[in-house]
Write a protein that holds these residues in place. Structure first.
Motif, PDB file in Angstrom:
ATOM      1  N   ALA A 155       0.834  -1.201   0.000  1.00  0.00           N
ATOM      2  CA  ALA A 155       0.000   0.000   0.000  1.00  0.00           C
ATOM      3  C   ALA A 155       0.872   1.256   0.000  1.00  0.00           C
ATOM      4  CB  ALA A 155      -0.925   0.007   1.209  1.00  0.00           C
ATOM      5  N   ALA A 156       1.981   1.218   0.752  1.00  0.00           N
ATOM      6  CA  ALA A 156       2.887   2.362   0.780  1.00  0.00           C
ATOM      7  C   ALA A 156       3.508   2.594  -0.595  1.00  0.00           C
ATOM      8  CB  ALA A 156       3.979   2.142   1.825  1.00  0.00           C
ATOM      9  N   LEU A 157       3.895   1.508  -1.266  1.00  0.00           N
ATOM     10  CA  LEU A 157       4.466   1.641  -2.608  1.00  0.00           C
ATOM     11  C   LEU A 157       3.424   2.155  -3.594  1.00  0.00           C
ATOM     12  CD1 LEU A 157       6.543  -1.689  -2.857  1.00  0.00           C
ATOM     13  CD2 LEU A 157       7.357   0.583  -2.210  1.00  0.00           C
ATOM     14  N   SER A 158       2.217   1.616  -3.496  1.00  0.00           N
ATOM     15  CA  SER A 158       1.169   2.004  -4.450  1.00  0.00           C
ATOM     16  C   SER A 158       0.748   3.458  -4.266  1.00  0.00           C
ATOM     17  CB  SER A 158      -0.041   1.075  -4.316  1.00  0.00           C
ATOM     18  OG  SER A 158      -0.696   1.253  -3.070  1.00  0.00           O
ATOM     19  N   ARG A 216       0.868  -0.327 -11.026  1.00  0.00           N
ATOM     20  CA  ARG A 216       2.291  -0.476 -11.342  1.00  0.00           C
ATOM     21  C   ARG A 216       3.044  -1.362 -10.354  1.00  0.00           C
ATOM     22  NH1 ARG A 216       5.617   4.624 -12.195  1.00  0.00           N
ATOM     23  NH2 ARG A 216       7.068   3.026 -12.957  1.00  0.00           N
ATOM     24  N   VAL A 217       2.478  -1.637  -9.173  1.00  0.00           N
ATOM     25  CA  VAL A 217       3.192  -2.477  -8.210  1.00  0.00           C
ATOM     26  C   VAL A 217       2.607  -3.889  -8.149  1.00  0.00           C
ATOM     27  CG1 VAL A 217       3.948  -0.550  -6.793  1.00  0.00           C
ATOM     28  CG2 VAL A 217       1.762  -1.636  -6.299  1.00  0.00           C
ATOM     29  N   LEU A 218       1.776  -4.240  -9.130  1.00  0.00           N
ATOM     30  CA  LEU A 218       1.170  -5.563  -9.150  1.00  0.00           C
ATOM     31  C   LEU A 218       1.867  -6.458 -10.167  1.00  0.00           C
ATOM     32  CD1 LEU A 218      -2.642  -4.647  -8.996  1.00  0.00           C
ATOM     33  CD2 LEU A 218      -1.086  -5.203  -7.117  1.00  0.00           C
ATOM     34  N   PRO A 219       2.067  -7.730  -9.838  1.00  0.00           N
ATOM     35  CA  PRO A 219       2.647  -8.669 -10.796  1.00  0.00           C
ATOM     36  C   PRO A 219       1.618  -9.025 -11.864  1.00  0.00           C
ATOM     37  CG  PRO A 219       1.981  -9.836  -8.824  1.00  0.00           C
ATOM     38  CD  PRO A 219       1.738  -8.372  -8.552  1.00  0.00           C
ATOM     39  N   ARG A 228      -9.938  -3.438  -2.310  1.00  0.00           N
ATOM     40  CA  ARG A 228     -10.887  -3.318  -3.410  1.00  0.00           C
ATOM     41  C   ARG A 228     -10.222  -2.643  -4.615  1.00  0.00           C
ATOM     42  NH1 ARG A 228     -14.673  -0.818  -0.839  1.00  0.00           N
ATOM     43  NH2 ARG A 228     -15.624  -2.734  -0.052  1.00  0.00           N
ATOM     44  N   GLU A 229      -9.363  -1.653  -4.343  1.00  0.00           N
ATOM     45  CA  GLU A 229      -8.625  -1.014  -5.434  1.00  0.00           C
ATOM     46  C   GLU A 229      -7.737  -2.026  -6.149  1.00  0.00           C
ATOM     47  OE1 GLU A 229      -6.535   2.738  -4.941  1.00  0.00           O
ATOM     48  OE2 GLU A 229      -7.594   3.044  -3.043  1.00  0.00           O
ATOM     49  N   VAL A 230      -7.064  -2.867  -5.379  1.00  0.00           N
ATOM     50  CA  VAL A 230      -6.156  -3.866  -5.948  1.00  0.00           C
ATOM     51  C   VAL A 230      -6.925  -4.855  -6.806  1.00  0.00           C
ATOM     52  CG1 VAL A 230      -4.559  -5.742  -5.401  1.00  0.00           C
ATOM     53  CG2 VAL A 230      -4.490  -3.619  -4.077  1.00  0.00           C
ATOM     54  N   ASP A 246      -9.992  -4.516  -8.107  1.00  0.00           N
ATOM     55  CA  ASP A 246     -10.655  -3.852  -9.231  1.00  0.00           C
ATOM     56  C   ASP A 246      -9.689  -3.458 -10.339  1.00  0.00           C
ATOM     57  OD1 ASP A 246     -13.024  -4.134  -7.893  1.00  0.00           O
ATOM     58  OD2 ASP A 246     -13.161  -2.052  -7.223  1.00  0.00           O
ATOM     59  N   ALA A 247      -8.390  -3.360 -10.011  1.00  0.00           N
ATOM     60  CA  ALA A 247      -7.414  -3.025 -11.052  1.00  0.00           C
ATOM     61  C   ALA A 247      -7.387  -4.083 -12.141  1.00  0.00           C
ATOM     62  CB  ALA A 247      -6.023  -2.866 -10.428  1.00  0.00           C
ATOM     63  N   GLY A 248      -7.728  -5.331 -11.781  1.00  0.00           N
ATOM     64  CA  GLY A 248      -7.823  -6.398 -12.773  1.00  0.00           C
ATOM     65  C   GLY A 248      -6.500  -6.818 -13.378  1.00  0.00           C
ATOM     66  N   VAL A 249      -5.389  -6.459 -12.740  1.00  0.00           N
ATOM     67  CA  VAL A 249      -4.075  -6.790 -13.282  1.00  0.00           C
ATOM     68  C   VAL A 249      -3.712  -8.247 -13.015  1.00  0.00           C
ATOM     69  CG1 VAL A 249      -1.608  -6.256 -13.156  1.00  0.00           C
ATOM     70  CG2 VAL A 249      -3.295  -4.416 -13.056  1.00  0.00           C
ATOM     71  N   CYS A 250      -4.092  -8.754 -11.855  1.00  0.00           N
ATOM     72  CA  CYS A 250      -3.717 -10.111 -11.462  1.00  0.00           C
ATOM     73  C   CYS A 250      -4.753 -10.664 -10.493  1.00  0.00           C
ATOM     74  CB  CYS A 250      -2.337 -10.112 -10.799  1.00  0.00           C
ATOM     75  SG  CYS A 250      -2.256  -9.088  -9.297  1.00  0.00           S
TER      76      CYS A 250
END
Length: 562
Positions: A263-266, A273-276, A293-295, A297-301
């Motif tokens: 969360a600090a990085l994001s 950008r901080v998700l694999p 929920r943000e993570v 909903d980003a739909g990256v992984c």
């Protein structure tokens, strides 16, 4: 009761699984750190040399070998070398206070300590032999040893200890958890599949040091499955731009992280950008539902929650956080049990409680640790007889986690607090009693209470309340420095509040609910004002996050409770 027996009988070891990958793909990249990479064959040969060296030093089955090494290729090589020698490794963080390191080495009965050259001279080794892994003699000896497999080497048995890891202790004494090879191989054999891990050549990013359970997840999963382990190192892992750049440039598919760290990085570079690219596993602490929920909903992984005390071998519950589980007003489920594991939610008489009723979580199965090194009474207290043995046979144990949980009506386990005073701050498990013991060792302190407070949302910090001897003047920052010299950084209270007396309940116990909220003062003295618009914006942002009236340019974010 929730039982899962999705994997057959437990046997072998993670070392054996790694050696299978060496035979299958010797030229595949195994581990990368600081721009240095080793193939599976090169890593295996280096570990074989270490094993021969250790055996030559008298290390044998169940010998404990301390590893005080940087969290890179060298650490992984040494871990495998210790196992190949039939021994047990003890991870030692060089940043710990010398008293704590000395205790760990003595308590675990370590026979040898491998240390990097820059820290060896400062280690309080006592009677433990020290080997400087960077020393010219050690390097020469290793180069003269064969990297071939050790013929006739006895196999590792499931009941043998794989490593000893120390956690905070409520009596002021850290406790060493002895994790077995059987528990570890069950974890590696069952958990990665639940997380979408395990493909040959998959890339894993490690943001933590291998001295923690969080680090072990990625290390063992990668090496046992033919994956490529990327160890980012502390200099990269704390830099949001560096982490984002590395994940993208190297095509990292899988990461496990502490929610507060990510969360600090994001907050600096954005969630995406901080998700694999493949899956993210979160563990070590509870997370904000809004951020999760943000993570998701980003739909990256894919996003997974992972739960488990050190005493249950890294983790025993895991579950996906997708599928609407984080709806409005929702909770974060702990997940379901891994293979060959059973979990119980019991009342104080060890009877199962119905859905919706809070009880204590107990865990049974092959992943239970052997117990606490050299501490039979505590082992007997926490690893208790299971009243619901599998198949009706007696002799099964279950671990009392101390965590309060409840079943939801749709069969999810939800965390509901601690049964004892143990707390988690920034992903670290802390016994306040251990911090209180250190505070009471201060010559000018007569009473001390430590609590975890969350006076502002998502900003949990450790706060110490102390009473001085005969009204002696106490300065909070000096007290923090005293504690920092004796405990790890994560156990140092963010704030020290000096009181004339601790508030008490009617029966004479400390009234923790009556402890005042700390006033976060500036770091003292002259406060340099912002010199331009950018500095003014930063000071305002810090003040808002910390919940204080104002922040000067020279104030320390962490001293103020950040």
């Amino acid at each position: 009761v929730w039982n899962d027996t999705g994997v057959g009988g437990v046997g072998g070891s993670v070392l054996g699984l790694f050696e299978v990958q060496v035979g299958r793909s010797p030229d595949a990249v195994a581990v990368v750190s600081g721009g240095v990479g080793l193939t599976y064959a090169e890593l295996d040969a280096a570990a074989n040399r270490w094993a021969r060296f250790l055996v030559g030093q008298g290390v044998g089955a169940e010998s404990v070998v301390g590893l005080c090494l940087p969290g890179g290729v060298q650490m992984v090589t040494a871990m495998l070398g210790v196992w190949k020698a039939g021994a047990v490794y003890l991870p030692v963080d060089a940043g710990l206070p010398v008293e704590r390191i000395a205790f760990m080495l003595a308590d675990s009965r370590a026979v040898l300590l491998l240390g990097a050259g820059e820290v060896v001279g400062d280690l309080p080794v006592g009677r433990v032999r020290v080997v400087d892994v960077d020393g010219a003699l050690t390097v020469m000896q290793l180069e003269g040893l064969s990297g071939e497999g050790m013929v006739g080497r006895p196999g590792l048995l499931p009941g043998q200890a794989a490593y000893v890891m120390y956690t905070s202790g409520s009596t002021g004494r850290p406790k060493g958890v002895a994790v077995t090879h059987g528990g570890l191989v069950n974890y590696v054999g069952s958990v990665p599949g639940r997380l979408g891990w395990g493909g040959v050549g998959e890339r894993y990013g490690l943001l933590q040091s291998p001295v923690t359970d969080l680090g072990n997840t990625v290390v063992f999963a990668a090496l046992a499955s033919g994956g490529e382990l990327h160890m980012l190192g502390a200099d990269v892992a704390l830099d949001a731009e560096a982490v984002a750049g590395y994940l993208a440039a190297e095509g990292i598919g899988h990461v496990k992280a502490v929610p507060s760290h990510l969360a600090a990085l994001s907050s600096v570079v954005g969630v995406e950008r901080v998700l694999p690219s493949g899956s993210l596993v979160l563990g070590g602490e509870a997370a904000s539902v809004g951020w999760l929920r943000e993570v998701v909903d980003a739909g990256v992984c894919e996003v997974f929650n992972h739960y488990g005390p050190t005493e249950t071998t890294i983790g025993v519950l895991t579950g996906s956080l997708g599928g609407g589980l984080l709806g409005e007003g929702g909770v974060v489920p702990l997940g379901g049990p891994v293979a060959n594991t059973r979990v119980f939610v019991l009342d104080e008489w060890l009877r199962p409680v119905p859905a919706g009723v809070t009880g204590e979580l107990y865990v049974a199965g092959v992943q239970l640790a052997r117990g606490y090194v050299g501490n039979g009474p505590l082992t007997a207290e926490r690893f208790v007889a299971c009243p619901y043995p599998l198949g009706g046979a007696g002799g099964e144990r279950m671990y009392r986690t101390g965590d309060r949980v409840r079943w939801t009506v749709d069969g999810q386990l939800v965390f509901a607090g601690r049964a004892d005073d143990q707390v988690k701050v920034r992903g670290f498990r802390i016994e306040p009693g251990e911090v209180e013991v250190v505070l009471l060792g201060h010559p000018d302190i007569t009473q001390a209470v430590v609590v975890a407070r969350e006076d502002t949302p998502d900003n949990r910090r450790l706060v110490a309340y102390v009473v001085a001897v005969d009204g002696e003047p106490l300065e909070g920052q000096r007290v923090r420095e005293f504690v920092a010299g004796r405990l790890p950084e994560y156990m140092v209270p963010a704030v020290v509040v000096v009181l004339d007396a601790l508030p008490l309940t009617g029966n004479g116990k400390v009234d923790r609910k009556a402890l005042p909220a700390p006033e976060l003062a500036a770091s003292g003295g002259f406060r340099r004002a912002p010199a331009n618009a950018r500095e003014e914006a930063l000071c305002t942002a810090f003040a808002q996050v910390l919940g204080v009236e104002s922040v000067g340019m020279d104030d320390d974010f962490f001293t103020l409770g950040g």
